[in-house]
Design a protein around this motif. Structure first.
Motif, PDB file in Angstrom:
ATOM      1  N   LYS A  68       0.876  -1.174   0.000  1.00  0.00           N
ATOM      2  CA  LYS A  68       0.000   0.000   0.000  1.00  0.00           C
ATOM      3  C   LYS A  68       0.912   1.222   0.000  1.00  0.00           C
ATOM      4  N   TRP A  69       1.072   1.817  -1.169  1.00  0.00           N
ATOM      5  CA  TRP A  69       2.111   2.815  -1.379  1.00  0.00           C
ATOM      6  C   TRP A  69       1.860   4.138  -0.668  1.00  0.00           C
ATOM      7  N   ASP A  70       0.610   4.432  -0.325  1.00  0.00           N
ATOM      8  CA  ASP A  70       0.311   5.758   0.215  1.00  0.00           C
ATOM      9  C   ASP A  70       0.405   5.841   1.733  1.00  0.00           C
ATOM     10  N   LEU A  71       0.932   4.818   2.377  1.00  0.00           N
ATOM     11  CA  LEU A  71       1.098   4.887   3.823  1.00  0.00           C
ATOM     12  C   LEU A  71       2.241   5.827   4.185  1.00  0.00           C
ATOM     13  N   PRO A  72       2.125   6.518   5.333  1.00  0.00           N
ATOM     14  CA  PRO A  72       3.235   7.372   5.760  1.00  0.00           C
ATOM     15  C   PRO A  72       4.396   6.552   6.289  1.00  0.00           C
ATOM     16  N   ASP A  73       5.544   7.185   6.369  1.00  0.00           N
ATOM     17  CA  ASP A  73       6.725   6.618   7.012  1.00  0.00           C
ATOM     18  C   ASP A  73       7.273   5.394   6.273  1.00  0.00           C
ATOM     19  N   LEU A  74       7.111   5.372   4.948  1.00  0.00           N
ATOM     20  CA  LEU A  74       7.693   4.279   4.163  1.00  0.00           C
ATOM     21  C   LEU A  74       9.044   4.709   3.593  1.00  0.00           C
ATOM     22  N   VAL A  75       9.913   3.735   3.452  1.00  0.00           N
ATOM     23  CA  VAL A  75      11.195   3.957   2.790  1.00  0.00           C
ATOM     24  C   VAL A  75      11.189   3.089   1.534  1.00  0.00           C
TER      25      VAL A  75
ATOM     26  N   GLY B  19      14.722   3.974  -4.098  1.00  0.00           N
ATOM     27  CA  GLY B  19      14.722   4.855  -5.258  1.00  0.00           C
ATOM     28  C   GLY B  19      13.816   6.058  -5.124  1.00  0.00           C
ATOM     29  N   GLU B  20      13.133   6.197  -3.972  1.00  0.00           N
ATOM     30  CA  GLU B  20      12.238   7.336  -3.770  1.00  0.00           C
ATOM     31  C   GLU B  20      12.585   8.032  -2.457  1.00  0.00           C
ATOM     32  N   ARG B  21      12.224   9.295  -2.377  1.00  0.00           N
ATOM     33  CA  ARG B  21      12.468  10.062  -1.163  1.00  0.00           C
ATOM     34  C   ARG B  21      11.547   9.566  -0.058  1.00  0.00           C
ATOM     35  N   ALA B  22      12.109   9.349   1.138  1.00  0.00           N
ATOM     36  CA  ALA B  22      11.318   8.842   2.256  1.00  0.00           C
ATOM     37  C   ALA B  22      10.327   9.894   2.727  1.00  0.00           C
ATOM     38  N   ASP B  23       9.113   9.442   3.050  1.00  0.00           N
ATOM     39  CA  ASP B  23       8.090  10.319   3.610  1.00  0.00           C
ATOM     40  C   ASP B  23       8.056  10.088   5.117  1.00  0.00           C
ATOM     41  N   THR B  24       8.623  11.027   5.875  1.00  0.00           N
ATOM     42  CA  THR B  24       8.640  10.895   7.332  1.00  0.00           C
ATOM     43  C   THR B  24       7.790  11.975   7.992  1.00  0.00           C
TER      44      THR B  24
ATOM     45  N   HIS C 185      -9.117  -0.442   6.735  1.00  0.00           N
ATOM     46  CA  HIS C 185      -8.001  -1.054   6.035  1.00  0.00           C
ATOM     47  C   HIS C 185      -7.878  -2.560   6.302  1.00  0.00           C
ATOM     48  N   ASN C 186      -7.314  -3.246   5.331  1.00  0.00           N
ATOM     49  CA  ASN C 186      -6.953  -4.653   5.487  1.00  0.00           C
ATOM     50  C   ASN C 186      -5.693  -4.708   6.345  1.00  0.00           C
ATOM     51  N   ALA C 187      -5.825  -5.261   7.551  1.00  0.00           N
ATOM     52  CA  ALA C 187      -4.689  -5.259   8.478  1.00  0.00           C
ATOM     53  C   ALA C 187      -3.474  -5.959   7.892  1.00  0.00           C
ATOM     54  N   PHE C 188      -3.691  -6.984   7.094  1.00  0.00           N
ATOM     55  CA  PHE C 188      -2.553  -7.732   6.553  1.00  0.00           C
ATOM     56  C   PHE C 188      -1.814  -6.934   5.485  1.00  0.00           C
ATOM     57  N   GLN C 189      -2.544  -6.140   4.725  1.00  0.00           N
ATOM     58  CA  GLN C 189      -1.870  -5.272   3.766  1.00  0.00           C
ATOM     59  C   GLN C 189      -1.078  -4.177   4.483  1.00  0.00           C
ATOM     60  N   ILE C 190      -1.696  -3.589   5.512  1.00  0.00           N
ATOM     61  CA  ILE C 190      -1.011  -2.523   6.253  1.00  0.00           C
ATOM     62  C   ILE C 190       0.248  -3.056   6.920  1.00  0.00           C
ATOM     63  N   LEU C 191       0.112  -4.138   7.672  1.00  0.00           N
ATOM     64  CA  LEU C 191       1.238  -4.645   8.458  1.00  0.00           C
ATOM     65  C   LEU C 191       2.344  -5.196   7.575  1.00  0.00           C
ATOM     66  N   SER C 192       1.980  -5.851   6.478  1.00  0.00           N
ATOM     67  CA  SER C 192       3.026  -6.386   5.604  1.00  0.00           C
ATOM     68  C   SER C 192       3.746  -5.269   4.861  1.00  0.00           C
ATOM     69  N   THR C 193       3.005  -4.243   4.420  1.00  0.00           N
ATOM     70  CA  THR C 193       3.661  -3.101   3.774  1.00  0.00           C
ATOM     71  C   THR C 193       4.649  -2.445   4.722  1.00  0.00           C
ATOM     72  N   LYS C 194       4.209  -2.190   5.949  1.00  0.00           N
ATOM     73  CA  LYS C 194       5.090  -1.541   6.916  1.00  0.00           C
ATOM     74  C   LYS C 194       6.220  -2.475   7.349  1.00  0.00           C
ATOM     75  N   GLY C 195       5.938  -3.763   7.407  1.00  0.00           N
ATOM     76  CA  GLY C 195       7.004  -4.703   7.750  1.00  0.00           C
ATOM     77  C   GLY C 195       8.091  -4.760   6.692  1.00  0.00           C
TER      78      GLY C 195
ATOM     79  N   TRP D 232      -4.594   2.929   9.560  1.00  0.00           N
ATOM     80  CA  TRP D 232      -3.434   2.980   8.659  1.00  0.00           C
ATOM     81  C   TRP D 232      -2.154   2.537   9.354  1.00  0.00           C
ATOM     82  N   ALA D 233      -2.184   2.456  10.696  1.00  0.00           N
ATOM     83  CA  ALA D 233      -1.005   2.003  11.434  1.00  0.00           C
ATOM     84  C   ALA D 233      -1.090   0.531  11.831  1.00  0.00           C
ATOM     85  N   GLY D 234      -2.184  -0.133  11.463  1.00  0.00           N
ATOM     86  CA  GLY D 234      -2.326  -1.544  11.783  1.00  0.00           C
ATOM     87  C   GLY D 234      -3.035  -1.826  13.088  1.00  0.00           C
ATOM     88  N   ALA D 235      -3.630  -0.800  13.732  1.00  0.00           N
ATOM     89  CA  ALA D 235      -4.324  -0.985  15.003  1.00  0.00           C
ATOM     90  C   ALA D 235      -5.741  -1.487  14.752  1.00  0.00           C
ATOM     91  N   LEU D 236      -6.191  -2.399  15.604  1.00  0.00           N
ATOM     92  CA  LEU D 236      -7.400  -3.163  15.349  1.00  0.00           C
ATOM     93  C   LEU D 236      -8.563  -2.751  16.243  1.00  0.00           C
TER      94      LEU D 236
END
Length: 393
Positions: free
Chosen positions: A44-51, A54-59, A127-137, A171-175
């Motif tokens: 899920k590309w639009d989540l915050p705090d992804l690295v 090849g792209e600038r990190a969104d922090t 959100h689908n928790a598995f998509q959120i958590l795996s993207t962030k993982g 969006w942070a994976g909280a249920l």
């Protein structure tokens, strides 16, 4: 960018198979559960705090808890939460009384957290928790943490606590209604209605019992308050804020700190330790808070979150009004700007509590000490001119 993301997405699928599956298997997750939960999951590309390679990190810090306090304490939000919470305390009085006996946590604190986390169960959690958590993982700055939470989510499904389709999160994976991370569900989710399940998505009773269990197990002291709004005289520096400078509440009183309602501190509290809290420095209300305030921060590490819960809880139970002092409008800063200021202060020997880009109590105290050393009145909160002056040193 599309070609780059296609390559990252392919690496993501490899990671699921080569890294996540062995961890899940060792944690007792079956292959069928793993495949059912993660089938078709893509980043899920639009989540915050992804690295993203090849792209600038969104922090960017998007959580309201870490912005200037004024907006967090809007009168409408406080009133709505208090009024709705008061009605729900009456509706769930029997359940809350039982939870309070079992955990020692007051009903109004539990209900205030329920309101803050999910608008008393009315907030959309899409959100689908598995998509959120795996993207962030795979892609976040806290990859290890989120990978472990992904494993915990898979364990939840394996043990029959929820189906993959029911695992909706923020969006942070909280249920669910208490917004538990999966590992917290496994530790603290409680059956509040006696049906043998801990349904934090659909059951108010289970939600309330789970919040109570969480706070109890994090050290809530039954019978103690969370804190008191106070007047801090100019003879007491705002740089004395923070749990690392805690002292007996009677000592704060001896220094001239008084409750805004004119009452004395309760005798039982006066014998205990408390610490000074000034989330906006001299630009907002001040408090002396107890160990239970620290327990509230275990639920969410933000000072203003814990303060919101305590204050709204007081409104629910005691009918108190707003804060005695108003919250001034303060400058907002990018985390990178705050981090640069913290690094400059650290280089000068100040303890900012770590250069994390957040204006926490140690950073506020360091600002106050810097202001005093430079012949200024200590306000313990930055403005743009101050950041520029610190940067030039």
């Amino acid at each position: 960018m599309a070609q780059n993301r296609n390559a990252v997405a392919a690496d993501f699928q490899v990671w699921l198979g080569s890294t996540v599956w062995p961890k899940a298997q060792r944690a007792g997750v079956s292959r069928s559960t793993f495949e059912t939960a993660l089938s078709g999951v893509t980043p899920k590309w639009d989540l915050p705090d992804l690295v993203i390679p090849g792209e600038r990190a969104d922090t960017t810090q998007r959580q309201a808890e870490f912005r200037p306090p004024a907006g967090y304490f809007a009168a409408g939000s406080l009133n709505t939460n208090a009024n709705t919470g008061r009605q729900l305390m009456q509706r769930h009085a029997q359940t809350l009384a039982r939870i309070e006996r079992q955990t020692g946590v007051p009903a109004q604190i539990i209900v205030a957290i329920w309101g803050r986390e999910s608008s008393f169960g009315n907030a959309r959690i899409p959100h689908n928790a598995f998509q959120i958590l795996s993207t962030k993982g795979f892609l976040s700055t806290r990859a290890s943490y989120f990978t472990n939470e992904l494993i915990a989510a898979l364990q939840m499904v394996e043990r029959g606590y929820a189906s993959p389709a029911a695992m909706k999160s923020s969006w942070a994976g909280a249920l669910g209604q208490p917004q538990f991370m999966p590992s917290n569900y496994l530790k603290y989710a409680a059956d509040g209605n006696g049906d043998g399940r801990a349904d934090i998505w659909g059951s108010a009773d289970d939600t309330l019992a789970s919040i109570g269990a969480y706070l109890r197990d994090h050290g809530w002291s039954a019978g103690r308050d969370w804190g008191f709004e106070v007047n801090v005289p100019n003879t007491v520096s705002c740089a004395m804020e923070g749990p690392h400078q805690a002292r007996r509440i009677s000592d704060w009183a001896a220094m001239g700190i008084t409750r805004v309602n004119g009452r004395s501190f309760p005798a039982a509290e006066a014998r205990e330790n408390g610490f000074l809290l000034m989330p906006a420095g001299r630009y907002g209300p001040a408090f002396v808070v107890t160990s239970n305030f620290t327990v509230l921060k275990a639920y969410n590490e933000s000072d203003v979150y814990a303060l919101f819960v305590g204050h709204v809880g007081d409104r629910m139970r005691y009918g108190v009004g707003g804060f005695n002092s108003g919250w001034s409008a303060l400058d907002s800063f990018a985390r990178s700007d705050v981090r640069a200021m913290q690094q400059k202060l650290e280089a000068q020997g100040y303890d900012v509590g770590g250069a994390d880009g957040l204006i926490g109590n140690k950073t506020r105290g360091a600002i106050g000490a810097w202001q005093t050393r430079n012949g200024m009145a200590a306000t313990c909160y930055p403005n743009r001119a101050m950041l520029a002056a610190i940067a030039q040193q």
